[in-house]
Motif scaffolding. Structure first.
Motif, PDB file in Angstrom:
ATOM      1  N   ARG A  88      41.822  32.888  29.444  1.00  0.00           N
ATOM      2  CA  ARG A  88      40.635  33.122  30.260  1.00  0.00           C
ATOM      3  C   ARG A  88      40.192  31.833  30.965  1.00  0.00           C
ATOM      4  O   ARG A  88      39.935  31.834  32.179  1.00  0.00           O
ATOM      5  CB  ARG A  88      39.516  33.664  29.371  1.00  0.00           C
ATOM      6  CG  ARG A  88      38.180  33.813  30.082  1.00  0.00           C
ATOM      7  CD  ARG A  88      37.116  34.397  29.164  1.00  0.00           C
ATOM      8  NE  ARG A  88      35.781  34.017  29.639  1.00  0.00           N
ATOM      9  CZ  ARG A  88      35.176  32.874  29.338  1.00  0.00           C
ATOM     10  NH1 ARG A  88      35.766  31.986  28.542  1.00  0.00           N
ATOM     11  NH2 ARG A  88      33.981  32.598  29.827  1.00  0.00           N
ATOM     12  N   THR A  89      40.092  30.762  30.199  1.00  0.00           N
ATOM     13  CA  THR A  89      39.676  29.478  30.763  1.00  0.00           C
ATOM     14  C   THR A  89      40.605  29.054  31.896  1.00  0.00           C
ATOM     15  O   THR A  89      40.155  28.605  32.961  1.00  0.00           O
ATOM     16  CB  THR A  89      39.685  28.413  29.645  1.00  0.00           C
ATOM     17  OG1 THR A  89      38.807  28.852  28.614  1.00  0.00           O
ATOM     18  CG2 THR A  89      39.226  27.060  30.179  1.00  0.00           C
ATOM     19  N   ALA A 114      35.612  42.033  34.438  1.00  0.00           N
ATOM     20  CA  ALA A 114      34.470  41.969  35.356  1.00  0.00           C
ATOM     21  C   ALA A 114      34.192  40.520  35.767  1.00  0.00           C
ATOM     22  O   ALA A 114      34.025  40.214  36.952  1.00  0.00           O
ATOM     23  CB  ALA A 114      33.245  42.586  34.687  1.00  0.00           C
ATOM     24  N   GLU A 115      34.181  39.626  34.780  1.00  0.00           N
ATOM     25  CA  GLU A 115      33.919  38.209  35.041  1.00  0.00           C
ATOM     26  C   GLU A 115      34.974  37.623  35.990  1.00  0.00           C
ATOM     27  O   GLU A 115      34.651  36.904  36.949  1.00  0.00           O
ATOM     28  CB  GLU A 115      33.953  37.468  33.694  1.00  0.00           C
ATOM     29  CG  GLU A 115      33.756  35.965  33.791  1.00  0.00           C
ATOM     30  CD  GLU A 115      33.970  35.288  32.434  1.00  0.00           C
ATOM     31  OE1 GLU A 115      34.601  35.906  31.535  1.00  0.00           O
ATOM     32  OE2 GLU A 115      33.507  34.141  32.276  1.00  0.00           O
ATOM     33  N   ILE A 116      36.220  37.966  35.736  1.00  0.00           N
ATOM     34  CA  ILE A 116      37.326  37.407  36.521  1.00  0.00           C
ATOM     35  C   ILE A 116      37.296  37.930  37.959  1.00  0.00           C
ATOM     36  O   ILE A 116      37.426  37.172  38.921  1.00  0.00           O
ATOM     37  CB  ILE A 116      38.676  37.730  35.827  1.00  0.00           C
ATOM     38  CG1 ILE A 116      38.787  36.896  34.544  1.00  0.00           C
ATOM     39  CG2 ILE A 116      39.855  37.480  36.759  1.00  0.00           C
ATOM     40  CD1 ILE A 116      39.884  37.339  33.612  1.00  0.00           C
ATOM     41  N   THR A 217      34.620  51.187  38.674  1.00  0.00           N
ATOM     42  CA  THR A 217      33.593  51.035  37.646  1.00  0.00           C
ATOM     43  C   THR A 217      34.145  50.068  36.616  1.00  0.00           C
ATOM     44  O   THR A 217      35.339  50.061  36.356  1.00  0.00           O
ATOM     45  CB  THR A 217      33.322  52.420  37.007  1.00  0.00           C
ATOM     46  OG1 THR A 217      32.570  53.203  37.924  1.00  0.00           O
ATOM     47  CG2 THR A 217      32.559  52.317  35.704  1.00  0.00           C
ATOM     48  N   SER A 218      33.287  49.255  36.056  1.00  0.00           N
ATOM     49  CA  SER A 218      33.777  48.317  35.058  1.00  0.00           C
ATOM     50  C   SER A 218      33.906  49.008  33.706  1.00  0.00           C
ATOM     51  O   SER A 218      32.923  49.385  33.087  1.00  0.00           O
ATOM     52  CB  SER A 218      32.816  47.131  34.972  1.00  0.00           C
ATOM     53  OG  SER A 218      33.272  46.257  33.981  1.00  0.00           O
ATOM     54  N   VAL A 333      41.597  41.443  48.145  1.00  0.00           N
ATOM     55  CA  VAL A 333      41.008  42.773  48.055  1.00  0.00           C
ATOM     56  C   VAL A 333      39.930  42.711  46.991  1.00  0.00           C
ATOM     57  O   VAL A 333      40.208  42.415  45.837  1.00  0.00           O
ATOM     58  CB  VAL A 333      42.067  43.809  47.659  1.00  0.00           C
ATOM     59  CG1 VAL A 333      41.424  45.170  47.490  1.00  0.00           C
ATOM     60  CG2 VAL A 333      43.163  43.843  48.681  1.00  0.00           C
ATOM     61  N   GLY A 334      38.716  42.949  47.366  1.00  0.00           N
ATOM     62  CA  GLY A 334      37.624  42.872  46.402  1.00  0.00           C
ATOM     63  C   GLY A 334      37.767  43.914  45.319  1.00  0.00           C
ATOM     64  O   GLY A 334      38.038  45.071  45.605  1.00  0.00           O
ATOM     65  N   GLU A 335      37.609  43.509  44.078  1.00  0.00           N
ATOM     66  CA  GLU A 335      37.720  44.470  42.975  1.00  0.00           C
ATOM     67  C   GLU A 335      36.387  44.614  42.268  1.00  0.00           C
ATOM     68  O   GLU A 335      36.297  45.230  41.231  1.00  0.00           O
ATOM     69  CB  GLU A 335      38.764  44.005  41.967  1.00  0.00           C
ATOM     70  CG  GLU A 335      40.125  43.834  42.553  1.00  0.00           C
ATOM     71  CD  GLU A 335      41.103  44.861  42.024  1.00  0.00           C
ATOM     72  OE1 GLU A 335      40.742  45.679  41.184  1.00  0.00           O
ATOM     73  OE2 GLU A 335      42.244  44.830  42.484  1.00  0.00           O
ATOM     74  N   THR A 336      35.352  43.983  42.807  1.00  0.00           N
ATOM     75  CA  THR A 336      34.054  44.129  42.170  1.00  0.00           C
ATOM     76  C   THR A 336      33.678  45.608  42.169  1.00  0.00           C
ATOM     77  O   THR A 336      33.765  46.268  43.196  1.00  0.00           O
ATOM     78  CB  THR A 336      32.993  43.334  42.950  1.00  0.00           C
ATOM     79  OG1 THR A 336      33.464  41.996  43.072  1.00  0.00           O
ATOM     80  CG2 THR A 336      31.671  43.330  42.224  1.00  0.00           C
ATOM     81  N   PRO A 337      33.310  46.118  41.012  1.00  0.00           N
ATOM     82  CA  PRO A 337      32.999  47.545  40.931  1.00  0.00           C
ATOM     83  C   PRO A 337      31.909  47.931  41.914  1.00  0.00           C
ATOM     84  O   PRO A 337      30.899  47.239  42.025  1.00  0.00           O
ATOM     85  CB  PRO A 337      32.511  47.737  39.500  1.00  0.00           C
ATOM     86  CG  PRO A 337      32.777  46.499  38.780  1.00  0.00           C
ATOM     87  CD  PRO A 337      33.153  45.437  39.731  1.00  0.00           C
TER      88      PRO A 337
END
Lengths: 434, 434
Positions: A88-89, A114-116, A217-218, A333-337
Motif C-alpha cells: 500500500r505504501t 477507495a483510498e488508492i 460503488t466502493s 480513467v477515473g475510478e472514484t465511485p
C-alpha cells in the motif's frame, strides 16, 4: 511512426508472476517498444533478498532493496508483492510521484481500493489491475471500457481456481475433499495456508473488486457475504452429480431493488448449477465469469484463472496501456465511485435453496415438512423422498424451493432442524444459474 | 469531478442498431455524461428518408439527409449504415474533419480497413469497431489492449449467428437445411439475400478484421479462404451427432511457420467439433471466440452474436471511450499494420479431414483406399466401415486422417473420387478443436 522515448518501469516483487513479467519485458523489448510507442526500460526489481535463489534467472544488477529510489525514478510501477503492507505504501508513493501503477494485488484493492483510486484521481495517474481478478482473462477492461455504454445488472462466475480444481476433482474423479486438497497442494494450486482459498476470502476479494467497478460503488471485503467450500462433502457432490448438477464456488454481484430501495449484493458461496450450464464445464483451475448487462445481454469470459506466465500476460497488457497513456498525456480513467449504493445484508437477497433432510420414514412426515415451508412462505418446487435405510426406518427428503428471501429460507432451515420429524439437516445449498 | 463539456455526436444510419443507439444515448444521457466526462449531444441522424415509418420513434428534428453538414459539426461520428459507399466516403470525411469514428461496418473494414486506419493515424483520430465483429461480445478491445503485452497465436470461433442458428436447429431439432433456413428467415436471423451469411462472407469479413488486429498485418476479405454451409446436409449433421460431434461454421486465424517461412492463415469453413468442446455448446444465434496467446493460454469470449440492442451496447462502449479520449487529448491507438506477414494459400495449411465415402462392399476396398492415402502421405487416424445397403452391396467408409497439409488432403480426396472402388465421396469435413 513510433516515437522512441524511454519509459522507466519499476517492478516490485519477483515471485511467480513478477519473474515472468521481468523475463517477458526483456525478451520482447522490441515488441513492447512498438506496441507502447516507447522503450520500456526495466529500471529495477524490488526484492527482499537479492541473493536468494530464483527459478527464473534475473539480472543481479536490477535487484534492489531500496524501494524509495526505485519508485521515485519510475514512470510506471508494477506492484506484484501481494499483501497489504508495504504494498500500500509503495503504491501510494508511486502515485504521488506521478507514476502510473499496474497491480495484481487483490487483497490491497479489496481493502484500500477507495483510498488508492481517490489519490490516482487527484494526481491524474492511472491504476490498472487486470491481473487482480481472473489472471489472464480480460474482465476488468471489458467491464470498465467495453461496457461503459451499458448498465451491468449481474456478474457471476468462478473466480478462484484452487477451489474449482478441488470441486472438479471431487466431481470428476470421485475424490474425497481431503484427497482433492492434498493433490491441489501438491500441484501448487493451494498455498501453505489454504484458508484464503478454501474459506472463500480470495473469491470475496475478487467479488469486491468486480462489484466496485461494475456498480460504481466502493465495495470492500467486509461487505461481501462469504461461505467457503469446507462443508462440501463427497456425498453432496455425488448427490448433485446424480441429479444432473455440479457444485461450484460462485461469486455473485448483483443489483437489487426491493421495498427497501436500490442496493447491491455481493456474495460468495458454493452453489448447485445444472450440468447444462456453461459454468458446469469449467474444469480444473480455470475461471469463467458471466456478465449480464441491460443491452448486451449475457456475456461469458473464460480462461486460466492462475499461473505465473498467464497472469503476467494481464500485467503486461496493462503496462502497454499505461505506457500509451503516459506518452499521450491525458488523465487516467477515473475510478472514484460515482454511485454509493448500499450493500444489502444477505437476508434481503432472493435465492433458491436445495435442502436435504434425513427424516423418519413415517406417514405424515412430508406433510409436516411442507407445513413448515408453507408457514414460512417458501414454495416447494420439487420434493423427492427416498428410503435410505429400511432397517432403521429413516428416509431422505430433498426439497428444492422456489425463489424466496434468504431470511425466509434460513428461518425455514432453522425450523426444519428443530422439527421432531427431521433427524438431521444433511445439506443446504443454493441453486444458481437458472 | 466531471467537466461538463459537450461533445457533438453524429449518427449515420437508423436501422436496428442505429435506432437503439439513438434511444439509449437519449434515455441515459446523464449516465453517459458521468461516464464520458462530457455531455454527449446527439446532433443529428443521417437517414435516407426522414419521413419513413420507424419501429423505434426518433425525434423528427434530428433526422437529416445532409451528411456533409452533420459530419463537419461532429466530434464523434457513429457509422451504422453498412455497405461500402457512401459509408467509406463519410468515414474518411469524418476523420479528415478531426472527429473520432465508431463503426460497426465489417464490410467496410474488411475491404478498406488499411485506408481508414492510415488516415486515422495521420490525423491522430481514433477508429473503434467493437460492434463490427461479434455484436456485444468484447473481442476487439481485449485483442487490442488486454493482450497488448502478449503474442496471439490463434483465434478460432463462431462469429456468424445466422449460420450457427441454422446448424444448431439442424442438430438439435433434426431439421433439414431448408426448414432451418426458413425458420431463420422468419425469426430475422437471415437477410432477404442470405448469401452473405450462408456462403460465409460475413464470417470471412469478421475473420479478416480479427486477423488484421491480432497479427498486426493488413488482411482483407480476398485473403480469406472461405467455404459456406450450403453443402452441409441433415445427413452430415446426423452422422456427426452419432459420432459425438457437431458441425459448426468456424473462422480460424493463425500464425504458421513452415519451410516457406512465417505467414498467417485466415479461413472460414464448416468443421467437425467434438461435443466435449466448449464451442459445441454455443447454441442458437450466439457467438464464441477462442483466443490463444503465448502467455495467456486459451481464452474464450461468449455472448449474443447479433441483435440491435446488443450491438448498440458495443457501439456505446466505443463512444464512451472515444469521448474520454477526445477530452483527454492524446493520439488514438495506432492501427497501422506494423508487420506484413504474407497470407498462406490454403494448400499450405495443416488440418485434419474426415472423409465419408460410399464404396463397393467388396474385399480389398479398404486396402485400395488406404493405399491411396498412404501414397499421398496422409496417415489414417480412424477408419470405420459400415454396410449401408446389403441389397446393392455398397458400404460406407468413414476415414479420419491425422494432421496433413490441405494440399495433400485435397489431392487425396481427388484421387479417392476417381478410384474405381469409390462410388461417391459423400462428404469431406475438416476436424477442429483438438
Amino acid at each position: 511512426m513510433t516515437e522512441q522515448r524511454t519509459l522507466r518501469v519499476a517492478l516490485l516483487g519477483a515471485g511467480s508472476v513478477g519473474s515472468q513479467v521481468a523475463r517477458l519485458l526483456q525478451e520482447h523489448a522490441d515488441d513492447f517498444a512498438e506496441r507502447s510507442g516507447a522503450r520500456l526500460e526495466l529500471a529495477g526489481i524490488l526484492v527482499r533478498d537479492p541473493d536468494a535463489p530464483r527459478d527464473v534467472p534475473l539480472p543481479r544488477e536490477l535487484l534492489t532493496t531500496d524501494a524509495e529510489s526505485l519508485i521515485l525514478g519510475a514512470d510506471i510501477v508494477i506492484e506484484l508483492m501481494g499483501g497489504i503492507e508495504p504494498a500500500r505504501t509503495h503504491v501510494l508513493a508511486a502515485l504521488r510521484s506521478g507514476a502510473d501503477v499496474v497491480t495484481g494485488n487483490k487483497a490491497l484493492l479489496a481493502t484500500h481500493g477507495a483510498e488508492i483510486f481517490e489519490l490516482a484521481d487527484q494526481v491524474g495517474a492511472s491504476v490498472s489491475y487486470e491481473a487482480a481478478v481472473a489472471a489472464a482473462i480480460p474482465i476488468i477492461r471489458p467491464l470498465r471500457d467495453s461496457l461503459a455504454g451499458d448498465r451491468i445488472v449481474r456478474i457471476f462466475g468462478i473466480v478462484n481456481g484452487s477451489t474449482n480444481f478441488i470441486l472438479d476433482s471431487m466431481d470428476r474423479q470421485g475424490l474425497s475433499a481431503e484427497e482433492a486438497q492434498r493433490i491441489a497442494t501438491e500441484l501448487g494450486y493451494l498455498e501453505a495456508d489454504p484458508t484464503l482459498d478454501l474459506e472463500g476470502y480470495d473469491a470475496a476479494q475478487k467479488a469486491a473488486i468486480l462489484a466496485s467497478l461494475a456498480f460504481h460503488t466502493s465495495v470492500e471485503i467486509d461487505d461481501v457475504y462469504r461461505e467457503g467450500i469446507s462443508d462440501v462433502t463427497a456425498d453432496m457432490i455425488e448427490d448433485a452429480r446424480r441429479a444432473g448438477s455440479v457444485i461450484k464456488l460462485l461469486a455473485v454481484c448483483e443489483r437489487i431493488a426491493d421495498a427497501e430501495g436500490e442496493a447491491i449484493s455481493v456474495r460468495v458461496y458454493p452453489a448447485l448449477i445444472s450440468r447444462e450450464h456453461p459454468l458446469a464445464s469449467v474444469h480444473g483451475g480455470n475461471n469463467a465469469v458471466f456478465v449480464e448487462a441491460e443491452a448486451a445481454g449475457p456475456l461469458m469470459f473464460y480462461g486460466a484463472g492462475a499461473g505465473g506466465v498467464q497472469t503476467a500476460s494481464a500485467v503486461l497488457g496493462d503496462v502497454v496501456s499505461a505506457a500509451r497513456r503516459h506518452i499521450a498525456g491525458g488523465v487516467g480513467v477515473g475510478e472514484t465511485p460515482r454511485q454509493s449504493l448500499p450493500t444489502a445484508r444477505i437476508g434481503r437477497i432472493t435465492t433458491r435453496y436445495q435442502i436435504t433432510l434425513e427424516v423418519a420414514d413415517l406417514p405424515g412426515v412430508l406433510a409436516t415438512v411442507a407445513g413448515i415451508l408453507s408457514e414460512e412462505q417458501v414454495s416447494v418446487a420439487t420434493a423427492m423422498q427416498t428410503v435410505e435405510n429400511a432397517g432403521d426406518a429413516t428416509a431422505r427428503l430433498v426439497i428444492g424451493t422456489h425463489q424466496a428471501t434468504e431470511q425466509a429460507l434460513s428461518d425455514t432451515v432453522t425450523r426444519l432442524a428443530e422439527s421432531s420429524v427431521v433427524t438431521r439437516v444433511a445439506s443446504v445449498l443454493r441453486v444458481e444459474g437458472e
